[in-house]
Design a protein around this motif. Structure first.
Motif, mmCIF file in Angstrom:
data_model
loop_
_atom_site.group_PDB
_atom_site.id
_atom_site.type_symbol
_atom_site.label_atom_id
_atom_site.label_comp_id
_atom_site.label_asym_id
_atom_site.label_seq_id
_atom_site.Cartn_x
_atom_site.Cartn_y
_atom_site.Cartn_z
ATOM 1 N N ILE A 188 48.576 36.196 32.772
ATOM 2 C CA ILE A 188 48.255 37.363 32.104
ATOM 3 C C ILE A 188 48.428 38.467 32.952
ATOM 4 C CG2 ILE A 188 46.176 38.445 30.728
ATOM 5 C CD1 ILE A 188 45.046 35.943 30.083
ATOM 6 N N PHE A 189 49.293 39.363 32.658
ATOM 7 C CA PHE A 189 49.495 40.556 33.500
ATOM 8 C C PHE A 189 48.518 41.912 33.023
ATOM 9 C CE2 PHE A 189 53.553 38.630 33.623
ATOM 10 C CZ PHE A 189 53.503 38.399 34.954
ATOM 11 N N PRO A 190 48.019 42.737 34.048
ATOM 12 C CA PRO A 190 47.235 43.715 33.799
ATOM 13 C C PRO A 190 47.750 44.848 32.605
ATOM 14 C CG PRO A 190 47.744 43.699 36.138
ATOM 15 C CD PRO A 190 48.594 42.700 35.457
ATOM 16 N N HIS A 191 48.818 44.832 32.263
ATOM 17 C CA HIS A 191 49.351 45.762 31.175
ATOM 18 C C HIS A 191 49.356 45.050 29.781
ATOM 19 C CE1 HIS A 191 52.971 43.295 32.114
ATOM 20 N NE2 HIS A 191 53.157 43.707 30.866
ATOM 21 N N GLN A 192 48.997 43.787 29.803
ATOM 22 C CA GLN A 192 49.010 43.093 28.478
ATOM 23 C C GLN A 192 47.410 43.236 27.938
ATOM 24 O OE1 GLN A 192 49.696 39.171 30.045
ATOM 25 N NE2 GLN A 192 51.392 39.240 28.602
ATOM 26 N N GLU A 193 47.246 43.183 26.553
ATOM 27 C CA GLU A 193 46.238 43.685 25.904
ATOM 28 C C GLU A 193 45.150 42.447 25.922
ATOM 29 O OE1 GLU A 193 47.334 41.904 21.605
ATOM 30 O OE2 GLU A 193 48.116 43.940 22.206
ATOM 31 N N GLU A 194 45.649 41.173 26.432
ATOM 32 C CA GLU A 194 44.548 40.307 26.625
ATOM 33 C C GLU A 194 43.863 40.268 27.870
ATOM 34 O OE1 GLU A 194 47.890 39.501 25.968
ATOM 35 O OE2 GLU A 194 47.999 38.458 24.335
ATOM 36 N N ALA A 195 44.328 41.101 28.947
ATOM 37 C CA ALA A 195 43.608 41.502 29.965
ATOM 38 C C ALA A 195 42.179 42.278 29.759
ATOM 39 C CB ALA A 195 44.606 42.037 31.141
ATOM 40 N N LYS A 196 41.041 41.567 29.904
ATOM 41 C CA LYS A 196 39.807 42.492 29.355
ATOM 42 C C LYS A 196 38.861 42.553 30.292
ATOM 43 C CE LYS A 196 40.548 41.063 24.853
ATOM 44 N NZ LYS A 196 40.641 40.393 23.796
ATOM 45 N N GLY A 197 39.449 42.601 31.664
ATOM 46 C CA GLY A 197 38.372 42.982 32.896
ATOM 47 C C GLY A 197 38.421 41.913 33.962
ATOM 48 N N LYS A 198 37.602 42.299 34.776
ATOM 49 C CA LYS A 198 37.308 41.691 36.011
ATOM 50 C C LYS A 198 36.979 39.999 35.658
ATOM 51 C CE LYS A 198 34.319 42.186 39.704
ATOM 52 N NZ LYS A 198 33.364 43.188 40.631
ATOM 53 N N PHE A 199 36.260 39.738 34.863
ATOM 54 C CA PHE A 199 35.853 38.361 34.612
ATOM 55 C C PHE A 199 36.522 37.487 33.590
ATOM 56 C CE2 PHE A 199 32.004 40.779 36.174
ATOM 57 C CZ PHE A 199 31.914 40.231 37.342
ATOM 58 N N ALA A 200 37.606 38.030 32.879
ATOM 59 C CA ALA A 200 38.202 37.691 32.060
ATOM 60 C C ALA A 200 39.518 36.504 32.659
ATOM 61 C CB ALA A 200 39.347 38.595 31.270
ATOM 62 N N PRO A 201 39.770 35.577 32.179
ATOM 63 C CA PRO A 201 40.767 34.503 32.625
ATOM 64 C C PRO A 201 42.011 35.136 33.162
ATOM 65 C CG PRO A 201 40.378 34.013 30.066
ATOM 66 C CD PRO A 201 39.570 35.184 30.823
ATOM 67 N N ASN A 202 42.528 34.519 34.035
ATOM 68 C CA ASN A 202 43.863 35.003 34.824
ATOM 69 C C ASN A 202 44.970 34.501 33.867
ATOM 70 O OD1 ASN A 202 42.409 36.489 36.832
ATOM 71 N ND2 ASN A 202 42.544 34.539 38.169
ATOM 72 N N ARG A 203 44.802 33.363 33.440
ATOM 73 C CA ARG A 203 46.225 32.839 32.748
ATOM 74 C C ARG A 203 45.714 32.252 31.258
ATOM 75 N NH1 ARG A 203 50.174 31.606 36.233
ATOM 76 N NH2 ARG A 203 49.534 32.043 38.471
ATOM 77 N N GLN A 204 46.700 32.077 30.590
ATOM 78 C CA GLN A 204 46.522 31.652 29.081
ATOM 79 C C GLN A 204 47.264 30.656 28.739
ATOM 80 O OE1 GLN A 204 47.141 35.441 26.886
ATOM 81 N NE2 GLN A 204 49.332 34.935 26.697
#
Length: 141
Positions: free
Chosen positions: A87-103
């Motif tokens: 999950i890249f930072p510019h994607q809408e799935e990136a929701k913060g520091k504690f969100a998962p790094n991969r989907q």
């Protein structure tokens, strides 16, 4: 200058000692012809020193690249293999520091040239956009 007040002379930086400037040579009390000869000799050495620095830099870069490449092992993906997508930072799935790094998991549908993949979701929908294999990681059950 404070240095002049304490020591009674101007500051001479190490570069001026290695490649003498007019001020350093005048302190050594050289005449104009001898100073010109020494300065020309120093100018001839500048190109050699520059080439030495360039060669040393290239050797250093080659050593660092070979040390890095010893540890790099490219991923080998096969069609049908389960993978996770970064999950890249510019994607809408990136929701913060504690969100998962991969989907995922996704299924590797097709391998393209230059290490790119077409992914398929678990419900058999195929993504049309290829993704670089650097952003893919194997999924271990």
């Amino acid at each position: 200058m404070p240095y002049m007040l304490v020591y009674g002379s101007e500051v001479v930086i190490p570069t001026e000692v290695d490649i003498p400037s007019l001020r350093v040579i005048q302190e050594d009390k050289l005449d104009g012809i001898e100073w010109t000869r020494i300065e020309q000799g120093q100018l001839m050495l500048v190109d050699e020193k520059r080439m030495d620095v360039v060669c040393h830099g290239q050797l250093y870069q080659n050593r660092m690249a070979s040390a890095f490449n010893k540890k790099v092992k490219p991923w080998q993906f096969t069609p049908g293999q389960l993978v996770l997508k970064k999950i890249f930072p510019h994607q809408e799935e990136a929701k913060g520091k504690f969100a998962p790094n991969r989907q995922g998991p996704y299924v590797a549908h097709r391998l393209l040239s230059r290490r790119a993949l077409i992914l398929e979701e678990m419900d058999k929908r195929v993504n049309t956009n290829p993704i670089n294999s650097d952003a893919i990681k194997k999924y271990y059950i």
